[in-house]
Design a protein around this motif. Structure first.
Motif, PDB file in Angstrom:
ATOM      1  N   ASP A   1       0.592  31.003  30.837  1.00 17.90           N
ATOM      2  CA  ASP A   1       1.748  31.741  30.325  1.00 17.90           C
ATOM      3  C   ASP A   1       2.573  30.856  29.420  1.00 17.90           C
ATOM      4  O   ASP A   1       2.633  29.648  29.615  1.00 17.90           O
ATOM      5  N   ARG A   2       3.274  31.480  28.478  1.00 21.18           N
ATOM      6  CA  ARG A   2       4.399  30.800  27.871  1.00 21.18           C
ATOM      7  C   ARG A   2       5.446  30.661  28.964  1.00 21.18           C
ATOM      8  O   ARG A   2       5.573  31.546  29.812  1.00 21.18           O
ATOM      9  N   LEU A   3       6.184  29.555  28.963  1.00 23.30           N
ATOM     10  CA  LEU A   3       7.225  29.409  29.983  1.00 23.30           C
ATOM     11  C   LEU A   3       8.322  30.429  29.685  1.00 23.30           C
ATOM     12  O   LEU A   3       9.116  30.246  28.763  1.00 23.30           O
TER      13      LEU A   3
ATOM     14  N   LEU B   1       6.677  47.055  17.112  1.00 19.26           N
ATOM     15  CA  LEU B   1       7.403  46.321  18.154  1.00 19.26           C
ATOM     16  C   LEU B   1       6.376  45.711  19.118  1.00 19.26           C
ATOM     17  O   LEU B   1       5.669  46.436  19.810  1.00 19.26           O
ATOM     18  N   HIS B   2       6.308  44.385  19.145  1.00 20.90           N
ATOM     19  CA  HIS B   2       5.305  43.724  19.996  1.00 20.90           C
ATOM     20  C   HIS B   2       5.736  43.652  21.451  1.00 20.90           C
ATOM     21  O   HIS B   2       4.912  43.408  22.328  1.00 20.90           O
ATOM     22  N   ILE B   3       7.019  43.819  21.711  1.00 19.16           N
ATOM     23  CA  ILE B   3       7.510  43.714  23.097  1.00 19.16           C
ATOM     24  C   ILE B   3       7.772  45.136  23.629  1.00 19.16           C
ATOM     25  O   ILE B   3       7.714  46.103  22.868  1.00 19.16           O
ATOM     26  N   PRO B   4       8.083  45.288  24.912  1.00 20.90           N
ATOM     27  CA  PRO B   4       8.307  46.643  25.426  1.00 20.90           C
ATOM     28  C   PRO B   4       9.563  47.263  24.816  1.00 20.90           C
ATOM     29  O   PRO B   4      10.456  46.544  24.380  1.00 20.90           O
TER      30      PRO B   4
ATOM     31  N   ILE C   1      18.106  40.730  22.746  1.00 23.38           N
ATOM     32  CA  ILE C   1      17.015  41.714  22.723  1.00 23.38           C
ATOM     33  C   ILE C   1      15.897  41.357  23.697  1.00 23.38           C
ATOM     34  O   ILE C   1      15.424  42.220  24.448  1.00 23.38           O
ATOM     35  N   TRP C   2      15.474  40.099  23.699  1.00 22.50           N
ATOM     36  CA  TRP C   2      14.355  39.739  24.591  1.00 22.50           C
ATOM     37  C   TRP C   2      14.681  40.085  26.053  1.00 22.50           C
ATOM     38  O   TRP C   2      13.937  40.839  26.687  1.00 22.50           O
ATOM     39  N   PRO C   3      15.800  39.584  26.611  1.00 28.51           N
ATOM     40  CA  PRO C   3      16.055  39.941  28.022  1.00 28.51           C
ATOM     41  C   PRO C   3      16.301  41.438  28.218  1.00 28.51           C
ATOM     42  O   PRO C   3      15.794  42.024  29.178  1.00 28.51           O
TER      43      PRO C   3
ATOM     44  N   ALA D   1      18.087  37.299  19.055  1.00 28.88           N
ATOM     45  CA  ALA D   1      16.706  37.658  19.406  1.00 28.88           C
ATOM     46  C   ALA D   1      16.408  37.311  20.870  1.00 28.88           C
ATOM     47  O   ALA D   1      15.883  38.137  21.621  1.00 28.88           O
ATOM     48  N   ASN D   2      16.777  36.086  21.279  1.00 29.02           N
ATOM     49  CA  ASN D   2      16.289  35.621  22.581  1.00 29.02           C
ATOM     50  C   ASN D   2      17.314  35.589  23.711  1.00 29.02           C
ATOM     51  O   ASN D   2      16.963  35.289  24.852  1.00 29.02           O
ATOM     52  N   GLU D   3      18.577  35.911  23.402  1.00 28.79           N
ATOM     53  CA  GLU D   3      19.542  36.064  24.506  1.00 28.79           C
ATOM     54  C   GLU D   3      20.101  37.481  24.569  1.00 28.79           C
ATOM     55  O   GLU D   3      20.981  37.770  25.378  1.00 28.79           O
TER      56      GLU D   3
ATOM     57  N   ASN E   1       9.039  37.125  11.974  1.00 32.14           N
ATOM     58  CA  ASN E   1      10.010  36.046  12.121  1.00 32.14           C
ATOM     59  C   ASN E   1       9.417  34.721  11.668  1.00 32.14           C
ATOM     60  O   ASN E   1       9.997  34.005  10.869  1.00 32.14           O
ATOM     61  N   ARG E   2       8.224  34.407  12.182  1.00 32.81           N
ATOM     62  CA  ARG E   2       7.589  33.151  11.790  1.00 32.81           C
ATOM     63  C   ARG E   2       6.486  33.409  10.776  1.00 32.81           C
ATOM     64  O   ARG E   2       5.760  34.403  10.895  1.00 32.81           O
ATOM     65  N   LEU E   3       6.299  32.464   9.851  1.00 30.52           N
ATOM     66  CA  LEU E   3       5.130  32.502   8.973  1.00 30.52           C
ATOM     67  C   LEU E   3       3.887  32.184   9.814  1.00 30.52           C
ATOM     68  O   LEU E   3       4.006  31.578  10.881  1.00 30.52           O
TER      69      LEU E   3
ATOM     70  N   HIS F   1       7.193  43.081  11.534  1.00 37.56           N
ATOM     71  CA  HIS F   1       6.784  42.861  12.922  1.00 37.56           C
ATOM     72  C   HIS F   1       7.914  42.360  13.810  1.00 37.56           C
ATOM     73  O   HIS F   1       8.573  41.366  13.490  1.00 37.56           O
ATOM     74  N   ASP F   2       8.077  43.018  14.898  1.00 37.49           N
ATOM     75  CA  ASP F   2       8.763  42.539  16.091  1.00 37.49           C
ATOM     76  C   ASP F   2      10.297  42.552  16.067  1.00 37.49           C
ATOM     77  O   ASP F   2      10.947  42.773  15.065  1.00 37.49           O
ATOM     78  N   TYR F   3      10.800  42.248  17.260  1.00 42.51           N
ATOM     79  CA  TYR F   3      12.187  42.544  17.630  1.00 42.51           C
ATOM     80  C   TYR F   3      13.245  41.758  16.883  1.00 42.51           C
ATOM     81  O   TYR F   3      14.409  42.090  16.951  1.00 42.51           O
ATOM     82  N   HIS F   4      12.828  40.693  16.192  1.00 39.88           N
ATOM     83  CA  HIS F   4      13.817  39.917  15.436  1.00 39.88           C
ATOM     84  C   HIS F   4      14.279  40.660  14.188  1.00 39.88           C
ATOM     85  O   HIS F   4      15.346  40.373  13.663  1.00 39.88           O
ATOM     86  N   LEU F   5      13.454  41.603  13.710  1.00 37.33           N
ATOM     87  CA  LEU F   5      13.637  42.109  12.346  1.00 37.33           C
ATOM     88  C   LEU F   5      13.749  43.630  12.273  1.00 37.33           C
ATOM     89  O   LEU F   5      13.272  44.247  11.319  1.00 37.33           O
TER      90      LEU F   5
ATOM     91  N   SER G   1       8.248  26.739  25.526  1.00 43.68           N
ATOM     92  CA  SER G   1       8.752  27.812  24.671  1.00 43.68           C
ATOM     93  C   SER G   1      10.276  27.858  24.703  1.00 43.68           C
ATOM     94  O   SER G   1      10.877  27.639  25.754  1.00 43.68           O
ATOM     95  N   ARG G   2      10.895  28.111  23.549  1.00 44.99           N
ATOM     96  CA  ARG G   2      12.341  28.380  23.420  1.00 44.99           C
ATOM     97  C   ARG G   2      13.196  27.443  24.277  1.00 44.99           C
ATOM     98  O   ARG G   2      14.078  27.879  25.039  1.00 44.99           O
ATOM     99  N   GLN G   3      12.903  26.158  24.142  1.00 44.10           N
ATOM    100  CA  GLN G   3      13.520  25.198  25.068  1.00 44.10           C
ATOM    101  C   GLN G   3      15.026  25.097  24.948  1.00 44.10           C
ATOM    102  O   GLN G   3      15.668  24.556  25.837  1.00 44.10           O
TER     103      GLN G   3
ATOM    104  N   PHE H   1      21.060  33.694  15.489  1.00 42.80           N
ATOM    105  CA  PHE H   1      20.101  34.792  15.294  1.00 42.80           C
ATOM    106  C   PHE H   1      18.875  34.607  16.196  1.00 42.80           C
ATOM    107  O   PHE H   1      18.566  35.458  17.021  1.00 42.80           O
ATOM    108  N   TYR H   2      18.176  33.470  16.053  1.00 41.97           N
ATOM    109  CA  TYR H   2      16.906  33.310  16.778  1.00 41.97           C
ATOM    110  C   TYR H   2      17.140  33.076  18.279  1.00 41.97           C
ATOM    111  O   TYR H   2      16.707  33.855  19.116  1.00 41.97           O
ATOM    112  N   TYR H   3      17.873  31.985  18.591  1.00 43.61           N
ATOM    113  CA  TYR H   3      18.116  31.749  20.022  1.00 43.61           C
ATOM    114  C   TYR H   3      19.091  32.788  20.576  1.00 43.61           C
ATOM    115  O   TYR H   3      18.939  33.237  21.703  1.00 43.61           O
TER     116      TYR H   3
HETATM  117  C1  G6P Z   1       6.263  36.956  21.853  1.00 35.85           C
HETATM  118  C2  G6P Z   1       6.864  37.706  20.691  1.00 35.85           C
HETATM  119  C3  G6P Z   1       6.483  37.069  19.356  1.00 35.85           C
HETATM  120  C4  G6P Z   1       6.797  35.592  19.399  1.00 35.85           C
HETATM  121  C5  G6P Z   1       6.108  34.913  20.567  1.00 35.85           C
HETATM  122  C6  G6P Z   1       6.427  33.414  20.682  1.00 35.85           C
HETATM  123  O1  G6P Z   1       4.900  37.160  21.912  1.00 35.85           O
HETATM  124  O2  G6P Z   1       6.508  39.065  20.720  1.00 35.85           O
HETATM  125  O3  G6P Z   1       7.173  37.688  18.292  1.00 35.85           O
HETATM  126  O4  G6P Z   1       6.425  34.980  18.177  1.00 35.85           O
HETATM  127  O5  G6P Z   1       6.521  35.559  21.757  1.00 35.85           O
HETATM  128  O6  G6P Z   1       7.794  33.204  20.782  1.00 35.85           O
HETATM  129  P1  G6P Z   1       8.631  32.346  19.719  1.00 35.85           P
HETATM  130  O7  G6P Z   1      10.043  32.575  20.082  1.00 35.85           O
HETATM  131  O8  G6P Z   1       8.181  30.937  19.915  1.00 35.85           O
HETATM  132  O9  G6P Z   1       8.276  32.836  18.337  1.00 35.85           O
END
Ligand code: G6P
Length: 482
Positions: A280-282, A167-170, A98-100, A94-96, A12-14, A143-147, A318-320, A89-91
């Motif tokens: 921790d990341r928040l 997949l970096h997350i569970p 798949i992440w939860p 991915a984050n509302e 997702n990120r460079l 890499h990871d759940y965004h893609l 994180s993800r404010q 897509f991102y907020y």
């Molecule tokens: C987790 C995810 C990564 C992500 C990181 C930071 O570790 O598995 O893919 O890059 O959190 O989150 P963010 O949303 O800032 O990229």
């Protein structure tokens, strides 16, 4: 073991951070372990990293990427996301969604169809960027759940490149996964990769259970860290590859004079008190409020701790823009205030709380200064803080309190004090017992964990994934990560 051909890494990120100050744009290398692991492979084999720069509308900063590529020895290929896609897509997806869902918080999911559409659109953008990345022979590592859909999209664009996904997350238990409205399409998309990697056996087992329900014609074969599925005459490999850290580099930093000096400063600021460290990341998956409640319980139950220990809670923003993250910040700050209000006395606050990210040397100094790390996520793919803490514990006096729901628990269970983060009383008791642990036992446990992490560092992780991608027979696959 690296592929014979070039490599295209997609995330997702460079692996860089673009930032703007009054002199214009600046670029720095991202801090994560993935960057340090992939950079040498990309440099050796020649390659490209495809990803988002993390901001929208930063086109004028892109010339910096070219300069960075020339120095780094591999190319960066930016994917441009418009504001709407960053939101949906991102907020959004991915984050509302798949992440939860994947961290077992299905009540926090917003299954909006527009999120799904944006996810597909953006995955197509990433796939298009891969197609435009020259080398038609290169191996594509996503890499990871965004893609998760990039592999399927590459095929539909006519790509003949081999592609793997990690997949970096569970991966969630079947009953949770089945709630996803797009469950079958997502699962089928994942099975378009030649190799799908998970952090642990548990994640792979969860994935297999969903496959067996949704795609019962798919047949698994083999056992061990990598198995194969047969579908429509094709073989797909599924593996467990616990991610890790650059162990030696952390040890070097921990032993550096700059860090040693900083450790002394931190210790004298603690004034003889023992530091319990949490970094921790928040994020709600990290169980920060549960940990604070357990710490309060410990202070109530064991008055001898009062004045003698300090919980140093470092929280990285994180993800404010996701509302739940802001609400959580307020909840945590209220709880910190409440605990300090109950127990503080002149010269001592039970909880010290910092809301910012620390530089690498500063973080390592905290790891070294702490008597204990409390790493208690409610669910976590791996959790590298646990591994970093052990690597930096060069005096081997520290204790790791680790959630049994962190992926890291599978490898570190012989050294860590495992806790159930939902059990407030149990966790309070474990804090007390860990503080009372005889030095000899602490050292024995720490040695075991350091040994596992040293042998299974981030470079081995890359090797294992690529070995699973390229070896003809799975018999040559090493059986263990312990
Ligand atoms: C987790 C995810 C990564 C992500 C990181 C930071 O570790 O598995 O893919 O890059 O959190 O989150 P963010 O949303 O800032 O990229």
């Amino acid at each position: 073991m690296t592929p014979a051909k070039g490599l295209i890494v997609v995330s997702n990120r460079l692996p860089v951070v673009l930032s703007r100050n009054e002199d214009g744009w600046g670029i720095t290398t991202g801090a994560g372990g993935l960057v340090s692991a992939m950079a040498p492979v990309l440099r050796d084999r020649g390659g490209t990293w495809v990803g988002w720069t993390g901001a929208s509308g930063e086109h004028e900063a892109e010339s910096l990427l070219g300069e960075f590529s020339r120095e780094a020895g591999y190319s960066l290929k930016p994917v441009r996301l418009e504001k709407e896609d960053v939101a949906d897509f991102y907020y959004g997806f991915a984050n509302e969604v798949i992440w939860p869902l994947f961290h077992d918080f299905q009540s926090l999911c917003n299954f909006f169809p527009k999120y799904w559409k944006s996810y597909l659109r953006v995955n197509e953008l990433y796939a298009r960027a891969v197609m435009d990345s020259g080398d038609p022979e290169a191996y594509v590592w996503v890499h990871d759940y965004h893609l998760m859909h990039v592999g399927e999209m590459l095929k539909s664009m006519g790509s003949r490149r081999r592609a793997g996904f990690f997949l970096h997350i569970p991966f969630p238990p079947m009953d949770n996964y089945l709630k996803l409205p797009w469950r079958r399409r997502l699962l089928s998309a994942l099975l378009e990769y030649d190799l799908v990697g998970f952090q642990t056996y548990r994640d792979r087992r969860n994935f297999m259970q969903s496959v067996q329900v949704l795609l019962p014609h798919v047949k698994p074969q083999g056992r061990g860290p990598v198995i194969e599925l047969l579908l429509d005459g094709r073989k797909v490999r599924l593996g467990a590859f616990p991610i890790s850290i650059d162990y030696r580099s952390f040890v070097r930093t921990a032993r550096s004079p700059a860090v040693s000096g900083r450790v002394n400063e931190l210790k004298s600021a603690m004034d003889g008190r023992r530091m319990l460290l949490a970094v921790d990341r928040l994020d709600y998956s990290k169980g920060i409020t549960f940990r604070l409640e357990a710490f309060r319980e410990a202070l109530e139950k064991y008055p001898g701790l009062r004045g003698n220990v300090t919980l140093m809670q470092i929280m990285v923003p994180s993800r404010q823009e996701v509302p739940r993250y802001n609400a959580l910040k307020q909840e945590i700050e209220r709880l910190v205030g409440e605990i300090n209000g109950l127990f503080s006395r002149p010269g001592w606050n039970p909880v010290q709380y910092q809301y910012r990210s620390l530089g690498r040397e500063e973080l390592v100094a905290y790891y070294r200064a702490a008597s204990m790390a409390i790493v208690t996520p409610l669910r976590d793919g791996m959790n590298l803080v646990a591994k970093e803490y052990c690597a930096c514990n060069v005096n081997r006096r520290g204790v790791l309190l680790l959630s049994e729901f962190a992926g890291a628990a599978a490898q570190l269970q012989n050294g860590a004090v495992l806790v159930n983060p939902f059990d407030r009383e149990g966790m309070a008791q474990s804090i007390k017992e860990a503080l009372d642990m005889p030095a000899e036992e602490a050292r024995r446990r720490m040695d075991r964990m350091r040994d596992v992490i040293r042998k299974n560092d981030i470079f081995r992780w890359v090797d294992m994934f690529l070995l699973a991608a390229f070896s003809r027979h799975l018999d040559d696959f090493p059986p263990t990560y312990a």
